[in-house]
Write a protein that holds these residues in place. Sequence first.
Motif, mmCIF file in Angstrom:
data_model
loop_
_atom_site.group_PDB
_atom_site.id
_atom_site.type_symbol
_atom_site.label_atom_id
_atom_site.label_comp_id
_atom_site.label_asym_id
_atom_site.label_seq_id
_atom_site.Cartn_x
_atom_site.Cartn_y
_atom_site.Cartn_z
ATOM 1 N N UNK A 59 0.779 -1.244 -0.014
ATOM 2 C CA UNK A 59 -0.082 0.014 -0.130
ATOM 3 C C UNK A 59 0.797 1.126 0.118
ATOM 4 N N UNK A 60 2.124 1.260 0.630
ATOM 5 C CA UNK A 60 2.828 2.389 0.807
ATOM 6 C C UNK A 60 3.294 2.616 -0.384
ATOM 7 N N UNK A 61 3.883 1.613 -1.148
ATOM 8 C CA UNK A 61 4.707 1.833 -2.452
ATOM 9 C C UNK A 61 3.735 2.286 -3.527
ATOM 10 N N UNK A 62 2.386 1.891 -3.406
ATOM 11 C CA UNK A 62 1.178 2.242 -4.428
ATOM 12 C C UNK A 62 0.770 3.611 -4.137
ATOM 13 N N UNK A 63 0.512 3.879 -2.889
ATOM 14 C CA UNK A 63 -0.085 5.331 -2.582
ATOM 15 C C UNK A 63 0.753 6.427 -2.302
ATOM 16 N N UNK A 64 1.995 6.250 -1.606
ATOM 17 C CA UNK A 64 2.988 7.107 -1.381
ATOM 18 C C UNK A 64 2.287 7.919 -0.267
ATOM 19 N N UNK A 65 1.522 9.003 -0.498
ATOM 20 C CA UNK A 65 0.789 9.947 0.372
ATOM 21 C C UNK A 65 -0.895 9.714 0.415
ATOM 22 N N UNK A 66 -1.312 9.779 1.546
ATOM 23 C CA UNK A 66 -2.833 9.313 1.569
ATOM 24 C C UNK A 66 -3.419 10.475 2.196
ATOM 25 N N UNK A 67 -4.571 10.822 1.899
ATOM 26 C CA UNK A 67 -5.256 11.698 2.596
ATOM 27 C C UNK A 67 -5.885 11.141 3.834
ATOM 28 N N UNK A 68 -6.120 11.899 5.058
ATOM 29 C CA UNK A 68 -6.251 11.295 6.241
ATOM 30 C C UNK A 68 -7.556 10.355 6.224
ATOM 31 N N UNK A 69 -8.553 10.791 5.366
ATOM 32 C CA UNK A 69 -9.959 9.853 5.109
ATOM 33 C C UNK A 69 -9.460 8.486 4.568
ATOM 34 N N UNK A 70 -8.581 8.425 3.601
ATOM 35 C CA UNK A 70 -8.310 7.272 3.053
ATOM 36 C C UNK A 70 -7.351 6.438 3.900
ATOM 37 N N UNK A 71 -6.507 7.115 4.730
ATOM 38 C CA UNK A 71 -5.537 6.451 5.744
ATOM 39 C C UNK A 71 -6.389 5.722 6.689
ATOM 40 N N UNK A 72 -7.254 6.263 7.176
ATOM 41 C CA UNK A 72 -8.229 5.363 8.190
ATOM 42 C C UNK A 72 -8.949 4.385 7.511
ATOM 43 N N UNK A 73 -9.327 4.602 6.217
ATOM 44 C CA UNK A 73 -10.175 3.469 5.839
ATOM 45 C C UNK A 73 -9.356 2.235 5.234
ATOM 46 N N UNK A 74 -8.028 2.532 4.765
ATOM 47 C CA UNK A 74 -7.106 1.841 4.405
ATOM 48 C C UNK A 74 -6.592 0.692 5.197
ATOM 49 N N UNK A 75 -6.494 1.555 6.519
ATOM 50 C CA UNK A 75 -6.070 0.580 7.645
ATOM 51 C C UNK A 75 -6.996 -0.426 8.227
ATOM 52 N N UNK A 76 -8.336 -0.032 7.813
ATOM 53 C CA UNK A 76 -9.300 -1.014 8.585
ATOM 54 C C UNK A 76 -9.195 -2.021 7.307
#
Lengths: 239, 218
Positions: A59-76
Amino acid sequence: MKIQVLIKVEDYVKWIIFAGMSLTKQLKALLLKEVVLEWRSRFALNGILLYVVSTIFVCYLSFRVVAPLTWNALFWIIMLFASVNAVAKSFVQESRGRQLYLYSIASPKAIILSKIIYNILLMLLLSIMAIFFYSLVFKNPLGDPLLYLCSILLGSISFAVVFTLIAGIAAKANNSGTLMAILSFPVIIPLLMLLIKLSKNAMDGLDRTVSYDEIGVLSLINVMVIAVSLLLFPYIWRD
Amino acid sequence: MRRNWWKILASLLLIYSIIAGLLLEVPRLPILHETIRNLYFHVPMWFTMIILYLISVIYSIKYLASGDEKHDLLAVEMVNTGIIFGFLGLATGMIWANYTWGAPWPNDPKLNSAAISTLMYLAYVVLRGALDEEQKRARISAVYNIFSFPVMIVLLFILPRMTDSLHPGNGGNPGFNSYDLDSGMRLVFYPAVLAWILVGVWIANLKYRLRLIENNSK
């Protein structure tokens, strides 16, 4: 003769007086069995930990930087897939012979409770490690870190509780990989939506009284699911 | 004849509710206008689905207690029919939403919950397909059925009320009986609900009897 051989295999717990034990004693012995078994096949535990770490890295390699909303959803979402894989094996890894032996000696209530407690411990370990590594690679400021941690703990308990019974159901059918996913995803979605909302509140640093609703409903659902599991598991267990 | 009176009642009520539902006077409300008539068709579908799932859960519990194959067959046919009513409920809702909200599927918690609960019951059908041995299939799927029913209740009735929703009766929106259901509409709505529930049970009953004949001829 056959029972003697099996006892020899399982001699790390004092099985012979098992049937006469109280529920708590059975629970303790079964929990010990789970931990010893897991420790013997460490590759499975290491495998699931590595699974989380590599998923986060992908996920880190494909996203690099994520918005806070995406950060939360991605974690779950990462936690969802990791926990399905972690819990799915809890009934599959036991051989048929050992299951038969456990059936004759322990009460089904003790077995499902020991599995649930063990899976909760496993999920706690998994999620603590996941959030540590996840926040290491993805930087994201948290408004209320304590509440976020609380939502993660509540989340790992919910995942473990719900998936344990479903894993028992899926293990009875042969292609349990696909079945595990389709049976558990619809059931976990309401919990997941509540968890995402709760952790979003924590991330935004909202006042804690706002989140009491979610915490209450999540705890209530967990208690309900444990009660239903205790009632229904004997019917899955009987073969 | 004495045992079939409810089927005649169902047919008469159904014919009445369709004719009266399309022809009788309805209150003129902004935005809703004539689409308010969808109440007579959309809401009974969900009521019927929930009643059928409820009957199914009761028979699943009975199966676990008795081990009688007939109870299992009844449970599965109730679910099969309930799924059809679920799809009809989704379809009528989408047509209505297209005219009142401007899109067939706005991202709304009530709609998403309904879709997820339908997925859950489709998973039940897949689970039955995955198990070969008959008694094991009956037992395991009964367990899943009992397990998923409370989840469906949470999905349809608790979660949408916790968030904002466009759907009438949720998220601060008034329910149908608080402002738009005058006594004239009640005269059509209640018979329509009863009619569709009876028709649903009738269909499930026919499918169950068909299953019994198939099993006996095997």
